[in-house]
Design an enzyme around this catalytic site. Structure first.
Site, short mmCIF file in Angstrom:
data_model
loop_
_atom_site.label_atom_id
_atom_site.label_comp_id
_atom_site.label_asym_id
_atom_site.label_seq_id
_atom_site.Cartn_x
_atom_site.Cartn_y
_atom_site.Cartn_z
N ALA A 1 0.83 -1.20 0.00
CA ALA A 1 0.00 0.00 0.00
C ALA A 1 0.87 1.25 0.00
CB ALA A 1 -0.92 -0.01 1.22
N GLU B 1 3.18 -10.21 -6.96
CA GLU B 1 2.26 -10.85 -6.01
C GLU B 1 0.81 -10.64 -6.41
OE1 GLU B 1 1.98 -11.27 -1.20
OE2 GLU B 1 2.40 -9.28 -2.01
#
Length: 454
Positions: free
Chosen positions: A218, A241
């Site tokens: 994030a 990912e």
């Protein structure tokens, strides 16, 4: 065969003479105009190389520059005798009526130099291909690197004399002084972090480490969006990912400030739809490029990035999933190869690279009361710590829910810490930021300001 005999290396005698003549007429204006566009090695004629190098030295030493002082300096260095020196320098000075067009002359000299470097690179690549020495992918990567460096106005084949580099650097000081702003780095969008890092430098490898679920992806995406919006440059994200769709969902939640759970369930209010539309318009206007390949190597990354115009930032998420593409004895050695390649890539592309990395379980050991990460918590830490210019750790008190009263207070206010554990450009510190979990977003705290300048 006749065509081969008629070939000659590209150069322009007139342009080289006019550059030197312009400097003799207006030294300060000429060097200011061409900046670091030229080096002495850009000149094909050996006599002109000597002259330009001598003029650079004289300018750097604040000596008077005119035909007489140049000839005197050349004679002192043994490059010319007095009589022939005066005649040739006078001839060059008479060729140019003014220094107004020196930029055009310098571009001609520079372009001819690039063509000669291109010819040399082609010869070298041909030689490597014919001899078949080394792996094919290494030969291809080496060839691509040579051509990329020429395109970027760099050539790694020869040493660069410090006096040639100093001219451009010194001019940069003057520009910074006049404009009250030097060559800017890349701002993360977090005020205190930019203050302590002195922004992310071109060529920096920035490592963001945290335990799973702490918010490292994030944070990297927040910085990527901030850079893309503020600079207008291309930001490339290698997501090993998450898929591109998952990544964009996170960015939309963060940009629109809409609860990510609502995005998954579709339970959206009219106000949510308005914010999503605005966020989509904002992100659509950025040049964010996503590669969600799961088996990409640093070599493949470099090949893709070389083709991106106006590149501003690269994000790699994350180190643990990267493969080196070469056979190694252990994962530690492979990680060492990967981090070294990432650092070299950042330097050659002249952009910062943010790479996310997971920390070992040592952070969560019962014997550790303070769960804030340390450099020793990096997996395969030796090479990572060595190659990175900046190491940042993310820490959220609510993640561990310890009994500490101060940490309980911090957890209630959704605060997080960015810990600067390594910083080649400045101080180490802990920076408090806000963490909005529902939006997967880190934010500046309004009461956090940089300390006063001394």
């Amino acid at each position: 065969m006749a065509d081969e005999m008629m070939r000659r290396m590209p150069f322009s005698m007139e342009a080289e003479q006019c550059v030197i003549g312009s400097i003799l007429i207006d030294p300060a204006g000429s060097f200011g105009a061409i900046g670091n566009l030229l080096t002495a090695d850009d000149f094909y004629v050996e006599e002109h190389r000597f002259m330009y190098r001598t003029l650079v030295e004289m300018y750097g030493s604040s000596r008077e520059i005119d035909p007489v002082t140049l000839v005197n300096a050349l004679v002192e260095r043994g490059h010319r005798d007095q009589e022939t020196g005066v005649q040739y320098v006078a001839q060059i000075a008479d060729m140019v009526p003014s220094a107004a067009n020196i930029k055009d002359y310098a571009k001609i000299v520079h372009n001819k130099s690039l063509l000669r470097r291109l010819i040399d690179a082609c010869d070298d690549v041909s030689a490597m291909a014919y001899t078949e020495e080394g792996e094919v992918h290494e030969i291809v990567d080496s060839a691509e690197q040579r051509f990329f460096e020429i395109a970027q106005n760099r050539d790694s084949k020869e040493f660069r004399r410090i006096r040639d580099v100093l001219t451009g650097v010194y001019q940069g000081y003057m520009d910074a002084s006049n404009n009250e702003k030097g060559d800017p780095g890349v701002k993360t969008g977090f005020r205190l972090l930019d203050y302590f890092l002195v922004e992310m430098g071109k060529g920096d490898l920035v490592l963001v480490g945290a335990r799973p679920g702490m918010g490292k992806s994030a944070f990297a995406l927040n910085v990527a969006a901030n850079v893309a919006k503020s600079t207008g440059k291309a930001v490339c994200i290698f997501s090993l990912e998450m898929s591109a769709e998952q990544l964009v969902n996170r960015m939309m939640a963060s940009e629109a400030m809409v609860d990510s759970n609502k995005l998954r369930t579709g339970n959206l209010s009219p106000d949510d739809w308005t914010r999503l539309a605005d966020a989509a318009a904002t992100l659509s206007n950025t040049n964010i490029l996503i590669d969600d390949s799961t088996d990409v190597t640093p070599t493949q990354m470099k090949a893709k990035l070389r083709r991106v115009q106006n590149l501003g930032l690269v994000v790699v998420d994350y180190l643990g999933l990267l493969q080196s593409g070469t056979k190694t004895e252990s994962r530690v050695q492979e990680v060492s190869t990967i981090t070294r390649n990432l650092k070299v890539m950042a330097k050659s592309l002249s952009v910062p690279i943010i790479c996310c990395a997971q920390l070992s379980r040592n952070v969560e050991g019962k014997e550790r009361r303070d769960k804030r990460p340390q450099l020793s918590d990096l997996r395969e830490s030796g090479s990572i710590e060595q190659d990175a210019d900046v190491v940042l750790f993310l820490y959220r008190p609510d993640y561990y829910k310890t009994g500490d009263e101060e940490e309980k207070k911090d957890a209630e206010t959704n605060s997080a810490e960015i810990i600067i554990a390594k910083n080649r450009h400045g101080a180490l510190d802990k920076i408090k930021v806000g963490w909005l979990a529902q939006y997967t977003k880190f934010i500046n705290l309004t009461n956090e300001t940089p300390p006063p300048s001394k």
